[in-house]
Each structure stands twice: as C-alpha cells, then as structure tokens.
Design a protein around this motif. Structure first.
Motif, PDB file in Angstrom:
ATOM      1  N   THR A  43       0.830  -1.211   0.000  1.00 19.78           N
ATOM      2  CA  THR A  43       0.000   0.000   0.000  1.00 19.78           C
ATOM      3  C   THR A  43       0.863   1.259   0.000  1.00 19.78           C
ATOM      4  OG1 THR A  43      -1.769  -1.164   1.156  1.00 19.78           O
ATOM      5  CG2 THR A  43      -1.792   1.248   1.268  1.00 19.78           C
ATOM      6  N   LEU A  44       1.915   1.249   0.791  1.00 20.99           N
ATOM      7  CA  LEU A  44       2.786   2.430   0.912  1.00 20.99           C
ATOM      8  C   LEU A  44       3.726   2.623  -0.278  1.00 20.99           C
ATOM      9  CD1 LEU A  44       3.703   2.003   4.680  1.00 20.99           C
ATOM     10  CD2 LEU A  44       2.196   3.748   3.691  1.00 20.99           C
ATOM     11  N   THR A  45       3.877   1.585  -1.112  1.00 19.00           N
ATOM     12  CA  THR A  45       4.823   1.662  -2.228  1.00 19.00           C
ATOM     13  C   THR A  45       4.127   1.518  -3.580  1.00 19.00           C
ATOM     14  OG1 THR A  45       5.266  -0.710  -2.088  1.00 19.00           O
ATOM     15  CG2 THR A  45       6.741   0.750  -0.849  1.00 19.00           C
ATOM     16  N   ASP A  46       2.843   1.826  -3.636  1.00 15.47           N
ATOM     17  CA  ASP A  46       2.070   1.717  -4.877  1.00 15.47           C
ATOM     18  C   ASP A  46       2.172   0.328  -5.501  1.00 15.47           C
ATOM     19  OD1 ASP A  46       1.157   4.386  -4.751  1.00 15.47           O
ATOM     20  OD2 ASP A  46       3.010   5.096  -5.688  1.00 15.47           O
ATOM     21  N   GLY A  47       2.170  -0.704  -4.652  1.00 12.23           N
ATOM     22  CA  GLY A  47       2.183  -2.081  -5.118  1.00 12.23           C
ATOM     23  C   GLY A  47       3.539  -2.620  -5.518  1.00 12.23           C
ATOM     24  N   LEU A  48       4.607  -1.877  -5.228  1.00 14.52           N
ATOM     25  CA  LEU A  48       5.958  -2.308  -5.600  1.00 14.52           C
ATOM     26  C   LEU A  48       6.881  -2.314  -4.384  1.00 14.52           C
ATOM     27  CD1 LEU A  48       6.225  -0.197  -8.861  1.00 14.52           C
ATOM     28  CD2 LEU A  48       5.754  -2.651  -8.683  1.00 14.52           C
ATOM     29  N   PRO A  49       6.649  -3.239  -3.428  1.00  9.73           N
ATOM     30  CA  PRO A  49       7.444  -3.213  -2.198  1.00  9.73           C
ATOM     31  C   PRO A  49       8.876  -3.701  -2.355  1.00  9.73           C
ATOM     32  CG  PRO A  49       5.987  -5.086  -2.188  1.00  9.73           C
ATOM     33  CD  PRO A  49       5.633  -4.272  -3.406  1.00  9.73           C
ATOM     34  N   GLY A  50       9.170  -4.427  -3.430  1.00 10.43           N
ATOM     35  CA  GLY A  50      10.490  -5.021  -3.601  1.00 10.43           C
ATOM     36  C   GLY A  50      10.386  -6.527  -3.518  1.00 10.43           C
ATOM     37  N   PRO A  51      11.507  -7.240  -3.554  1.00 10.59           N
ATOM     38  CA  PRO A  51      11.477  -8.701  -3.599  1.00 10.59           C
ATOM     39  C   PRO A  51      11.057  -9.330  -2.266  1.00 10.59           C
ATOM     40  CG  PRO A  51      13.745  -7.921  -3.531  1.00 10.59           C
ATOM     41  CD  PRO A  51      12.878  -6.711  -3.664  1.00 10.59           C
ATOM     42  N   VAL A  52      10.038 -10.183  -2.355  1.00  8.46           N
ATOM     43  CA  VAL A  52       9.498 -10.864  -1.186  1.00  8.46           C
ATOM     44  C   VAL A  52       9.263 -12.324  -1.557  1.00  8.46           C
ATOM     45  CG1 VAL A  52       7.593 -10.965   0.474  1.00  8.46           C
ATOM     46  CG2 VAL A  52       8.377  -8.747  -0.385  1.00  8.46           C
ATOM     47  N   VAL A  53       9.819 -13.233  -0.758  1.00  7.67           N
ATOM     48  CA  VAL A  53       9.657 -14.674  -0.955  1.00  7.67           C
ATOM     49  C   VAL A  53       8.688 -15.201   0.092  1.00  7.67           C
ATOM     50  CG1 VAL A  53      10.836 -16.914  -0.875  1.00  7.67           C
ATOM     51  CG2 VAL A  53      11.978 -14.938  -1.927  1.00  7.67           C
ATOM     52  N   ARG A  54       7.805 -16.087  -0.333  1.00  6.95           N
ATOM     53  CA  ARG A  54       6.807 -16.677   0.570  1.00  6.95           C
ATOM     54  C   ARG A  54       6.986 -18.190   0.603  1.00  6.95           C
ATOM     55  NH1 ARG A  54       3.336 -16.050   4.751  1.00  6.95           N
ATOM     56  NH2 ARG A  54       1.309 -16.886   4.333  1.00  6.95           N
ATOM     57  N   GLU A  55       6.923 -18.747   1.795  1.00  2.00           N
ATOM     58  CA  GLU A  55       6.917 -20.195   1.974  1.00  2.00           C
ATOM     59  C   GLU A  55       5.461 -20.619   2.069  1.00  2.00           C
ATOM     60  OE1 GLU A  55       7.664 -22.206   5.932  1.00  2.00           O
ATOM     61  OE2 GLU A  55       9.602 -22.450   4.936  1.00  2.00           O
ATOM     62  N   VAL A  56       5.038 -21.561   1.232  1.00  2.00           N
ATOM     63  CA  VAL A  56       3.628 -21.941   1.195  1.00  2.00           C
ATOM     64  C   VAL A  56       3.314 -23.188   2.013  1.00  2.00           C
ATOM     65  CG1 VAL A  56       3.189 -20.806  -0.998  1.00  2.00           C
ATOM     66  CG2 VAL A  56       3.904 -23.194  -0.983  1.00  2.00           C
ATOM     67  N   ALA A  57       4.294 -23.700   2.748  1.00  2.84           N
ATOM     68  CA  ALA A  57       4.084 -24.857   3.622  1.00  2.84           C
ATOM     69  C   ALA A  57       4.713 -24.551   4.975  1.00  2.84           C
ATOM     70  CB  ALA A  57       4.710 -26.107   3.002  1.00  2.84           C
ATOM     71  N   GLY A  58       4.484 -25.409   5.934  1.00  2.00           N
ATOM     72  CA  GLY A  58       5.120 -25.232   7.242  1.00  2.00           C
ATOM     73  C   GLY A  58       4.688 -23.949   7.932  1.00  2.00           C
ATOM     74  N   GLY A  59       5.672 -23.135   8.318  1.00  2.00           N
ATOM     75  CA  GLY A  59       5.396 -21.899   9.039  1.00  2.00           C
ATOM     76  C   GLY A  59       4.828 -20.787   8.179  1.00  2.00           C
ATOM     77  N   ARG A  60       4.768 -20.999   6.860  1.00  2.00           N
ATOM     78  CA  ARG A  60       4.252 -19.992   5.921  1.00  2.00           C
ATOM     79  C   ARG A  60       4.968 -18.657   6.120  1.00  2.00           C
ATOM     80  NH1 ARG A  60       0.148 -22.006   3.087  1.00  2.00           N
ATOM     81  NH2 ARG A  60      -0.663 -19.976   2.503  1.00  2.00           N
ATOM     82  N   TRP A  61       6.281 -18.748   6.211  1.00  2.00           N
ATOM     83  CA  TRP A  61       7.119 -17.570   6.438  1.00  2.00           C
ATOM     84  C   TRP A  61       7.119 -16.645   5.233  1.00  2.00           C
ATOM     85  CZ3 TRP A  61       8.645 -17.086  11.275  1.00  2.00           C
ATOM     86  CH2 TRP A  61       8.823 -18.224  12.059  1.00  2.00           C
ATOM     87  N   THR A  62       7.256 -15.355   5.502  1.00  2.00           N
ATOM     88  CA  THR A  62       7.449 -14.348   4.464  1.00  2.00           C
ATOM     89  C   THR A  62       8.839 -13.756   4.682  1.00  2.00           C
ATOM     90  OG1 THR A  62       5.082 -13.851   4.428  1.00  2.00           O
ATOM     91  CG2 THR A  62       6.553 -12.214   3.459  1.00  2.00           C
TER      92      THR A  62
END
Length: 135
Positions: A43-62
């Motif tokens: 929201t604060l970066t007009d939809g361009l926050p930078g590189p973000v990796v998501r784990e879709v199993a386990g702890g579902r870490w970002t």
C-alpha cells in the motif's frame, strides 16, 4: 517472465539456498503477520514493495529481501528473524522466477538487479504491526 534483469543469485529453475549478507539480507515474519506486513508495504509503495519470498508450507514464512548489511542498522522487534552477516552462516531459499519452486514462490516479482525492500520502511511497518498495543 524475462530473466534479463535478474540478479545472478536467482536460480534459473527450482530453488537454491543463498548465504545471507552477501547478495541480500532477509527479514522473516511468520504466517498472517507476514502477509499483513506485506499488504501495508504494498500500500505504501504503490504495489511495488520489492522482492518478497513466501513459503507456502510449514510456518508460511514471508522473507523480505533488503540490501546486504542493512539488517543490522535496526533493532527488529520480537517475532521477526533477521538473516544477515553474522558469525555463523545463515541461508535463505530463493526460488526461480517460474516453474516448480514448491514450497517457495515470489510473493512479489523476483528482484531486478540492485532493487530491494526499503529497510527503513520495512522496519517502521514491522514495528507498527508487531508492537502495537492490543485493543
């Protein structure tokens, strides 16, 4: 997805562990809290926050990828794990831009060479999200 502007540490297929503090530092937030932080950053970066990796199993870490060495410029609140240059090796899984990368995927587009999540903005959002008083 074009791979022309991708940094050399982003694998061409699958996923690979990368040593933090060399090409990037990473700030890790668990589950829905990580998604909430990402939502506010977007929201604060007009939809361009930078590189973000998501784990879709386990702890579902970002994992929010910030410039190498920048993680130590801030006191990160409890509930956040900082991966950066340290006395012991710390690795983060980095997925390819396309294909089967389970259990990791780019929550935002893969990084362009030299582009990262703004660490100061990330710290402000994480602190506001995780340290606010319960209602």
């Amino acid at each position: 997805m074009t791979t022309e502007n991708l940094p050399d540490w982003v694998p061409a297929s699958g996923h690979q562990l990368r040593l933090t503090g060399v090409h990037f530092d990473a700030i890790r937030v668990r589950g829905v809290r990580g998604e909430a932080v990402l939502h506010h950053l977007a929201t604060l970066t007009d939809g361009l926050p930078g590189p973000v990796v998501r784990e879709v199993a386990g702890g579902r870490w970002t994992y929010f990828l910030i410039p190498p060495g920048a993680s130590h410029d801030f006191d990160w609140p409890p509930g956040v794990t900082c991966y950066g240059p340290s006395a012991r090796d710390q690795y983060v899984g980095i997925p390819a831009p396309d294909g089967n990368t389970y259990p990791l995927h780019w929550r935002c587009d893969p990084p362009v060479e030299g582009k990262f999540v703004d660490p100061e903005l990330l710290h402000a959002v994480v602190t506001a999200q995780l340290c606010r008083e319960p209602e």
